[in-house]
Design a protein around this motif. Structure first.
Motif, PDB file in Angstrom:
ATOM      1  N   THR A  66      -9.178  -2.604  -1.437  1.00 12.60           N
ATOM      2  CA  THR A  66     -10.143  -1.500  -1.453  1.00 12.60           C
ATOM      3  C   THR A  66      -9.565  -0.275  -0.759  1.00 12.60           C
ATOM      4  OG1 THR A  66     -11.978  -3.074  -1.432  1.00 12.60           O
ATOM      5  CG2 THR A  66     -12.481  -0.819  -0.756  1.00 12.60           C
ATOM      6  N   ILE A  67      -8.939  -0.486   0.374  1.00  7.70           N
ATOM      7  CA  ILE A  67      -8.332   0.619   1.125  1.00  7.70           C
ATOM      8  C   ILE A  67      -7.235   1.284   0.284  1.00  7.70           C
ATOM      9  CG2 ILE A  67      -6.827   1.151   3.103  1.00  7.70           C
ATOM     10  CD1 ILE A  67      -8.529  -1.000   4.655  1.00  7.70           C
ATOM     11  N   HIS A  68      -6.410   0.475  -0.356  1.00  9.41           N
ATOM     12  CA  HIS A  68      -5.330   1.029  -1.174  1.00  9.41           C
ATOM     13  C   HIS A  68      -5.875   1.867  -2.328  1.00  9.41           C
ATOM     14  CE1 HIS A  68      -1.688   1.502  -3.482  1.00  9.41           C
ATOM     15  NE2 HIS A  68      -2.318   0.984  -4.522  1.00  9.41           N
ATOM     16  N   LYS A  69      -6.804   1.310  -3.068  1.00 10.55           N
ATOM     17  CA  LYS A  69      -7.355   2.030  -4.224  1.00 10.55           C
ATOM     18  C   LYS A  69      -8.019   3.333  -3.785  1.00 10.55           C
ATOM     19  CE  LYS A  69      -6.209  -0.714  -7.605  1.00 10.55           C
ATOM     20  NZ  LYS A  69      -5.405  -0.251  -8.748  1.00 10.55           N
ATOM     21  N   LYS A  70      -8.689   3.311  -2.645  1.00  9.34           N
ATOM     22  CA  LYS A  70      -9.332   4.521  -2.127  1.00  9.34           C
ATOM     23  C   LYS A  70      -8.284   5.546  -1.701  1.00  9.34           C
ATOM     24  CE  LYS A  70     -13.094   6.704  -0.744  1.00  9.34           C
ATOM     25  NZ  LYS A  70     -12.918   8.060  -1.269  1.00  9.34           N
ATOM     26  N   ARG A  71      -7.200   5.085  -1.115  1.00 12.45           N
ATOM     27  CA  ARG A  71      -6.129   6.015  -0.704  1.00 12.45           C
ATOM     28  C   ARG A  71      -5.502   6.695  -1.915  1.00 12.45           C
ATOM     29  NH1 ARG A  71      -2.519   5.509   3.935  1.00 12.45           N
ATOM     30  NH2 ARG A  71      -0.921   5.293   2.345  1.00 12.45           N
ATOM     31  N   ASP A  92       0.817  -1.212   0.000  1.00 14.39           N
ATOM     32  CA  ASP A  92       0.000   0.000   0.000  1.00 14.39           C
ATOM     33  C   ASP A  92       0.857   1.271   0.000  1.00 14.39           C
ATOM     34  OD1 ASP A  92      -2.239   1.786   0.338  1.00 14.39           O
ATOM     35  OD2 ASP A  92      -1.859   1.767   2.481  1.00 14.39           O
ATOM     36  N   HIS A  93       1.634   1.466   1.030  1.00 15.00           N
ATOM     37  CA  HIS A  93       2.405   2.706   1.146  1.00 15.00           C
ATOM     38  C   HIS A  93       3.447   2.856   0.034  1.00 15.00           C
ATOM     39  CE1 HIS A  93       4.267   6.228   2.820  1.00 15.00           C
ATOM     40  NE2 HIS A  93       5.432   5.611   2.755  1.00 15.00           N
ATOM     41  N   PRO A  94       4.244   1.834  -0.271  1.00 18.64           N
ATOM     42  CA  PRO A  94       5.225   2.003  -1.356  1.00 18.64           C
ATOM     43  C   PRO A  94       4.592   2.350  -2.702  1.00 18.64           C
ATOM     44  CG  PRO A  94       5.763   0.057  -0.072  1.00 18.64           C
ATOM     45  CD  PRO A  94       4.418   0.538   0.397  1.00 18.64           C
ATOM     46  N   ASN A  95       3.454   1.730  -3.025  1.00 17.08           N
ATOM     47  CA  ASN A  95       2.798   2.044  -4.301  1.00 17.08           C
ATOM     48  C   ASN A  95       2.290   3.480  -4.322  1.00 17.08           C
ATOM     49  OD1 ASN A  95       3.272  -0.615  -5.000  1.00 17.08           O
ATOM     50  ND2 ASN A  95       1.196  -1.008  -5.662  1.00 17.08           N
ATOM     51  N   LEU A  96       1.661   3.912  -3.252  1.00 16.72           N
ATOM     52  CA  LEU A  96       1.169   5.285  -3.180  1.00 16.72           C
ATOM     53  C   LEU A  96       2.330   6.269  -3.247  1.00 16.72           C
ATOM     54  CD1 LEU A  96      -1.035   7.400  -2.857  1.00 16.72           C
ATOM     55  CD2 LEU A  96      -0.991   6.977  -0.387  1.00 16.72           C
TER      56      LEU A  96
END
Length: 197
Positions: free
Chosen positions: A126-131, A63-67
């Motif tokens: 879902t959380i990642h895509k929303k972030r 999550d964090h690295p991709n964002l």
């Protein structure tokens, strides 16, 4: 958790992430992961109660690295906000040209678990895509106040996720670039509406 336990957990997640990304979450067994990490299954299950928990951890760790990567691509791109948005797609197209590219790990995992909407990995995706969408909406709002940034960010995300699917289906990163041009067109229209640039 002791440092060695933390190190072991990190090794498990890193190994599982490579295997899940390359082969899919259903194709990779806990036996294979334990063997690759050189652990007993008992030790593996000490760190993760189930394969489902490990699959969720794989996505949570991404999550964090991709964002952060999206944010860096956006910030480092010169030009207008439309140019910056298009650069996200150009960078994704470049990544898609790598021989080990297998698409978006979040989308592929959700597709594999489509019959399990409550799965913890589906929730992590879902959380990642929303972030990512929320970050993009905030970036667009900062550059183009009053341009309907939330809707615009959702439109860009739809183009991005569609581009992931098309590029993977056709094995052609050009779909990413085409989607990027479409996203830039939407953003330029919003620039005109808001008077920003």
């Amino acid at each position: 958790m002791a440092k060695t336990e933390t190190d072991t957990r990190e090794r498990i997640v890193a190994t599982a992430a490579k295997l899940f990304y390359m082969s899919g979450v259903r194709a990779v067994s806990m036996d294979v992961i334990a063997e690759k990490v050189d652990l007993t299954k008992r030790t593996l299950y000490y760190h993760f109660r189930s394969k489902d928990d490990l699959i969720a951890a794989y996505l949570e760790e991404r999550d964090h690295p991709n964002l952060a990567l999206f944010q860096r691509w956006y910030e480092e791109s010169p030009g207008t906000v439309a140019d910056k948005v298009e650069s996200l797609f150009r960078n994704l197209a470049q990544a898609a040209r790598h021989t080990k590219w297998r698409g978006c790990g979040f989308l592929r995992t959700v597709a594999e678990l489509a019959d399990m909407p409550g799965h913890p990995a589906v929730k992590a995706a879902t959380i990642h895509k929303k972030r990512v969408e929320d970050w993009l909406a905030d970036a667009l709002e900062a550059a183009l106040p009053g341009a309907g940034s939330r809707i615009l960010a959702r439109q860009v995300m739809l183009l991005m996720d569609g581009a992931f699917a098309a590029a993977l289906t056709h094995r052609d990163p050009g779909y990413m670039e085409t989607a990027g041009r479409a996203a830039a067109t939407l953003v330029r229209a919003a620039e005109t509406t808001s008077g920003g640039a």
